[in-house]
Write an enzyme that holds these catalytic residues in place. Structure first.
Site, short mmCIF file in Angstrom:
data_model
loop_
_atom_site.label_atom_id
_atom_site.label_comp_id
_atom_site.label_asym_id
_atom_site.label_seq_id
_atom_site.Cartn_x
_atom_site.Cartn_y
_atom_site.Cartn_z
N GLY A 1 45.30 34.33 14.33
CA GLY A 1 45.49 35.41 13.35
C GLY A 1 45.82 36.76 13.94
N GLU B 1 41.54 41.71 16.60
CA GLU B 1 41.28 40.68 15.59
C GLU B 1 42.13 40.93 14.35
OE1 GLU B 1 40.45 37.99 14.57
OE2 GLU B 1 38.34 37.49 14.70
N ASP C 1 35.07 39.51 8.72
CA ASP C 1 34.57 39.07 7.43
C ASP C 1 33.04 39.03 7.52
OD1 ASP C 1 34.86 37.93 4.87
OD2 ASP C 1 34.93 35.91 5.66
N LYS D 1 36.41 43.53 5.91
CA LYS D 1 35.82 43.27 4.58
C LYS D 1 34.32 43.52 4.70
CE LYS D 1 37.93 39.08 3.63
NZ LYS D 1 38.17 37.84 2.86
N PHE E 1 40.47 37.01 -0.62
CA PHE E 1 41.03 36.21 0.47
C PHE E 1 42.49 36.57 0.66
CE2 PHE E 1 42.62 32.65 2.86
CZ PHE E 1 41.60 32.45 3.78
N ASP F 1 46.04 33.29 7.62
CA ASP F 1 46.51 32.05 6.99
C ASP F 1 45.62 31.58 5.85
OD1 ASP F 1 44.32 31.31 8.84
OD2 ASP F 1 44.81 29.27 8.21
N ARG G 1 51.07 32.72 7.66
CA ARG G 1 50.85 33.67 8.76
C ARG G 1 52.08 34.55 8.98
NH1 ARG G 1 46.17 32.25 11.56
NH2 ARG G 1 45.68 30.04 11.68
P1 IMP Z 1 34.04 35.95 10.34
O1 IMP Z 1 33.46 35.24 11.52
O2 IMP Z 1 33.42 35.53 9.04
O3 IMP Z 1 34.05 37.47 10.50
O4 IMP Z 1 35.51 35.42 10.17
C1 IMP Z 1 36.56 35.89 10.88
C2 IMP Z 1 37.72 34.93 10.78
O5 IMP Z 1 37.78 34.26 9.51
C3 IMP Z 1 39.01 35.70 10.87
O6 IMP Z 1 39.41 35.85 12.22
C4 IMP Z 1 39.96 34.84 10.05
O7 IMP Z 1 40.52 33.84 10.85
C5 IMP Z 1 39.08 34.19 9.00
N1 IMP Z 1 39.15 34.91 7.71
C6 IMP Z 1 38.19 35.66 7.15
N2 IMP Z 1 38.59 36.20 5.98
C7 IMP Z 1 39.87 35.79 5.81
C8 IMP Z 1 40.85 36.04 4.78
O8 IMP Z 1 40.67 36.75 3.80
N3 IMP Z 1 42.06 35.43 4.99
C9 IMP Z 1 42.35 34.64 6.06
N4 IMP Z 1 41.45 34.40 7.03
C10 IMP Z 1 40.22 34.97 6.91
MG MG Z 2 41.09 34.74 13.08
#
Ligand code: IMP
Ligand code: MG
Length: 174
Positions: A42, A97, A101, A129, A151, A158, A164
Site C-alpha cells: 500500500g 505507510e 487504522d 483514521k 474503507f 486496495d 491500488r
Molecule cells: P492497522 O494495523 O489496523 O493500522 O491496519 C493498517 C493496514 O490495514 C494498512 O496498511 C492497510 O493495508 C489496511 N487498511 C486499513 N484501512 C484500510 C482502508 O480503508 N482501505 C484499505 N486498506 C486499509
Molecule cells: Mg498497508
C-alpha cells in the site's frame, strides 16, 4: 459487476499535500540522509511521490507485513512477509505507510525496528483514521490527511488487491 467508487480526495489534492509534507520532512532532516522504509504494498505509490519531492539525500528499503485477510476487517495478527534488505544501525528512519487504522501493524513494527538501533525513527502516513485506533501509543509524525471511518481505496490502497492503481482516493459505494 464493477464497484462504484466515490472520490474522497482528488489526485491534485493528494499530490499538493504530499508536496507540503515533503517540504516539512526536508526541513526536519536538513543535513541528514533520510532512510525511507516503504511498507508494501500500500505504501508504494505514496513513497515514490514523497521521495521524488524530498530535497535531502534519500535511501530506500522495503518491508511487507500483513495484518489483514482478504476482506476489510483486521485479523489482529501481524506477520513479517518480507524483511528489510539493509541494517538500520545509525540510520534516520522514516516509515512510510498508506494508512493507519487500528495501529496494530505500526505498534508492532516500530518495536521490531527500534531493536535494530536506528539513530531515529519516525512515522509518515498518507491517511489516518484516528477513530479506529486500538493502539493509542502509536504517534504519527507526518500525516497527509485525517479521514473519517470509511474503507478507502486507491493511491496504493486496495480492496481484495484491487484498485491500488487509482490515482485518487475513493470510497466504494455499497
Ligand atoms: P492497522 O494495523 O489496523 O493500522 O491496519 C493498517 C493496514 O490495514 C494498512 O496498511 C492497510 O493495508 C489496511 N487498511 C486499513 N484501512 C484500510 C482502508 O480503508 N482501505 C484499505 N486498506 C486499509
Ligand atoms: Mg498497508
Amino acid at each position: 459487476m464493477a464497484d462504484k467508487i466515490r472520490v474522497l480526495l482528488k489526485e491534485e489534492e493528494v499530490n499538493a499535500r504530499i508536496s507540503e509534507i515533503a517540504a516539512q520532512v526536508s526541513r526536519d532532516y536538513e543535513g541528514k540522509c533520510v532512510h525511507l522504509i516503504c511498507i508494501l504494498k500500500g505504501g508504494v505509490f505514496f513513497t515514490c511521490e514523497l521521495a521524488k519531492r524530498l530535497t535531502v539525500p534519500v535511501t530506500l528499503d522495503f518491508m511487507s507485513v500483513s495484518s489483514y485477510g482478504s476482506g476489510t476487517v483486521s485479523s489482529g495478527v501481524v506477520k513479517i512477509v518480507k524483511d528489510l534488505d539493509e541494517p538500520l544501525e545509525n540510520k534516520d528512519v522514516l516509515i512510510v505507510e498508506d494508512i493507519i487504522d487500528s495501529g496494530r501493524t505500526l505498534a508492532y513494527l516500530i518495536e521490531v525496528l527500534k531493536q535494530r538501533n536506528p539513530a531515529s525513527i519516525r512515522l509518515c502516513t498518507l491517511l489516518d483514521k484516528p477513530e479506529r485506533r486500538v493502539k493509542k501509543q502509536v504517534s504519527v509524525d507526518y500525516t497527509c490527511f485525517t479521514i473519517p471511518d470509511e474503507f478507502v481505496v486507491g493511491y496504493g490502497l486496495d480492496y481484495d488487491q484491487k484498485y491500488r492503481n487509482l490515482p485518487y482516493i475513493g470510497v466504494i459505494e455499497q
